[in-house]
Scaffold this motif. Sequence first.
Motif, short mmCIF file in Angstrom:
data_model
loop_
_atom_site.label_atom_id
_atom_site.label_comp_id
_atom_site.label_asym_id
_atom_site.label_seq_id
_atom_site.Cartn_x
_atom_site.Cartn_y
_atom_site.Cartn_z
N ALA A 144 -13.76 5.93 -2.70
CA ALA A 144 -14.60 6.82 -1.88
C ALA A 144 -15.20 6.07 -0.69
N VAL A 145 -14.34 5.47 0.11
CA VAL A 145 -14.75 4.66 1.25
C VAL A 145 -15.60 5.46 2.23
N GLN A 146 -16.69 4.84 2.66
CA GLN A 146 -17.62 5.47 3.58
C GLN A 146 -17.66 4.70 4.90
N PRO A 147 -18.02 5.37 5.99
CA PRO A 147 -18.14 4.67 7.28
C PRO A 147 -19.08 3.48 7.16
N GLY A 148 -18.69 2.37 7.79
CA GLY A 148 -19.50 1.17 7.78
C GLY A 148 -19.26 0.23 6.61
N GLU A 149 -18.61 0.71 5.55
CA GLU A 149 -18.31 -0.17 4.43
C GLU A 149 -17.24 -1.18 4.84
N ILE A 150 -17.18 -2.27 4.10
CA ILE A 150 -16.20 -3.30 4.38
C ILE A 150 -15.08 -3.22 3.34
N VAL A 151 -13.85 -3.12 3.82
CA VAL A 151 -12.69 -3.00 2.95
C VAL A 151 -11.79 -4.20 3.18
N LEU A 152 -11.46 -4.91 2.11
CA LEU A 152 -10.51 -6.02 2.17
C LEU A 152 -9.16 -5.50 1.72
N VAL A 153 -8.16 -5.65 2.57
CA VAL A 153 -6.80 -5.21 2.25
C VAL A 153 -5.90 -6.43 2.20
N THR A 154 -5.42 -6.76 1.01
CA THR A 154 -4.46 -7.85 0.88
C THR A 154 -3.06 -7.27 1.04
N ALA A 155 -2.10 -8.11 1.37
CA ALA A 155 -0.73 -7.65 1.63
C ALA A 155 -0.76 -6.50 2.64
N ALA A 156 -1.57 -6.66 3.67
CA ALA A 156 -1.84 -5.59 4.63
C ALA A 156 -0.64 -5.20 5.48
N ALA A 157 0.37 -6.03 5.56
CA ALA A 157 1.55 -5.68 6.35
C ALA A 157 2.62 -5.01 5.51
N GLY A 158 2.40 -4.92 4.19
CA GLY A 158 3.34 -4.23 3.32
C GLY A 158 3.14 -2.73 3.39
N GLY A 159 3.95 -1.98 2.69
CA GLY A 159 3.90 -0.52 2.76
C GLY A 159 2.54 0.07 2.45
N THR A 160 2.03 -0.15 1.25
CA THR A 160 0.75 0.42 0.86
C THR A 160 -0.39 -0.21 1.63
N TYR A 170 17.59 8.98 3.44
CA TYR A 170 16.98 7.66 3.45
C TYR A 170 16.30 7.41 2.12
N ALA A 171 16.33 6.16 1.67
CA ALA A 171 15.67 5.78 0.43
C ALA A 171 14.77 4.58 0.69
N GLY A 172 13.65 4.55 0.00
CA GLY A 172 12.76 3.41 0.10
C GLY A 172 13.05 2.43 -1.02
N ILE A 173 12.94 1.17 -0.72
CA ILE A 173 13.08 0.13 -1.74
C ILE A 173 11.71 -0.50 -1.87
N ASN A 174 11.00 -0.13 -2.91
CA ASN A 174 9.67 -0.69 -3.09
C ASN A 174 9.70 -1.75 -4.18
N GLY A 175 8.64 -2.53 -4.23
CA GLY A 175 8.58 -3.65 -5.16
C GLY A 175 8.78 -3.27 -6.61
N GLY A 176 8.18 -2.16 -7.02
CA GLY A 176 8.31 -1.73 -8.41
C GLY A 176 9.74 -1.42 -8.79
N CYS A 177 10.42 -0.64 -7.98
CA CYS A 177 11.81 -0.28 -8.27
C CYS A 177 12.70 -1.52 -8.31
N GLU A 178 12.51 -2.41 -7.34
CA GLU A 178 13.36 -3.60 -7.27
C GLU A 178 13.11 -4.52 -8.46
N THR A 179 11.87 -4.63 -8.88
CA THR A 179 11.55 -5.47 -10.04
C THR A 179 12.21 -4.91 -11.28
N PHE A 180 12.09 -3.61 -11.52
CA PHE A 180 12.72 -3.00 -12.69
C PHE A 180 14.23 -3.16 -12.66
N ARG A 181 14.82 -2.96 -11.48
CA ARG A 181 16.27 -3.08 -11.36
C ARG A 181 16.72 -4.50 -11.66
N ALA A 182 16.02 -5.47 -11.08
CA ALA A 182 16.39 -6.87 -11.26
C ALA A 182 16.28 -7.30 -12.72
#
Length: 195
Positions: A115-131, A14-26
């Motif tokens: 260095a995320v700690q318990p109780g801190e607030i983390v904003l994740v954009t593109a949260a449904a993507g791989g990373t 199996y191979a992953g197709i990630n944004g970086g690889c696809e951008t370079f290829r294109a």
Amino acid sequence: MAHACMQVLIQLKYAGINGGCETFRARGEYAFAGNREKPSFALGAEGAGIIAAVGEAVQSLSVGQAVACNSAASFAEYGITQASMCTPIPEATPEAVALSLSAVTAAAALECTAAVQPGEIVLVTAAAGGTGHFAGQLAHLAGARVIAVAGGEAKKQKLQALGIERVIDYKQEVRAAAYCWPNHLSGSALNVPNN
């Protein structure tokens, strides 16, 4: 080959197709020596497969073992990489491909850089993507309050099922989110933006 004694040959399943690889290829940026029609090496950066051969100094992996790997020309049938770029897995599956780049990137960002700690607030954009998907889960497991941004009801529901505290559907809520950030944060400051 440099450090061949520490390399492994992997039969890639199996191979992953990630944004970086696809951008370079294109863009044709994978090609060398001005030859944009025919790249001088196999493409791909993440894969999963079975070890077919190991270098003489490799102690931690063995022939026949399933691994998720990084830097293994994963679009090819076989790839060579350093043993240190492989993670043993129970079996080679399509899902395992994401371990080598997406999960490691998310873990490094949250654990080493922020260095995320318990109780801190983390904003994740593109949260449904791989990373982003891994970042949301890892931040939640670390005890952080996670605000995730994704597009569409199906993605929103998947993220909520993972225990994400607040999911913003940017296709529906982008204007409301801009005006209501204090309500999302319950008066707290944003500790870790993640993108």
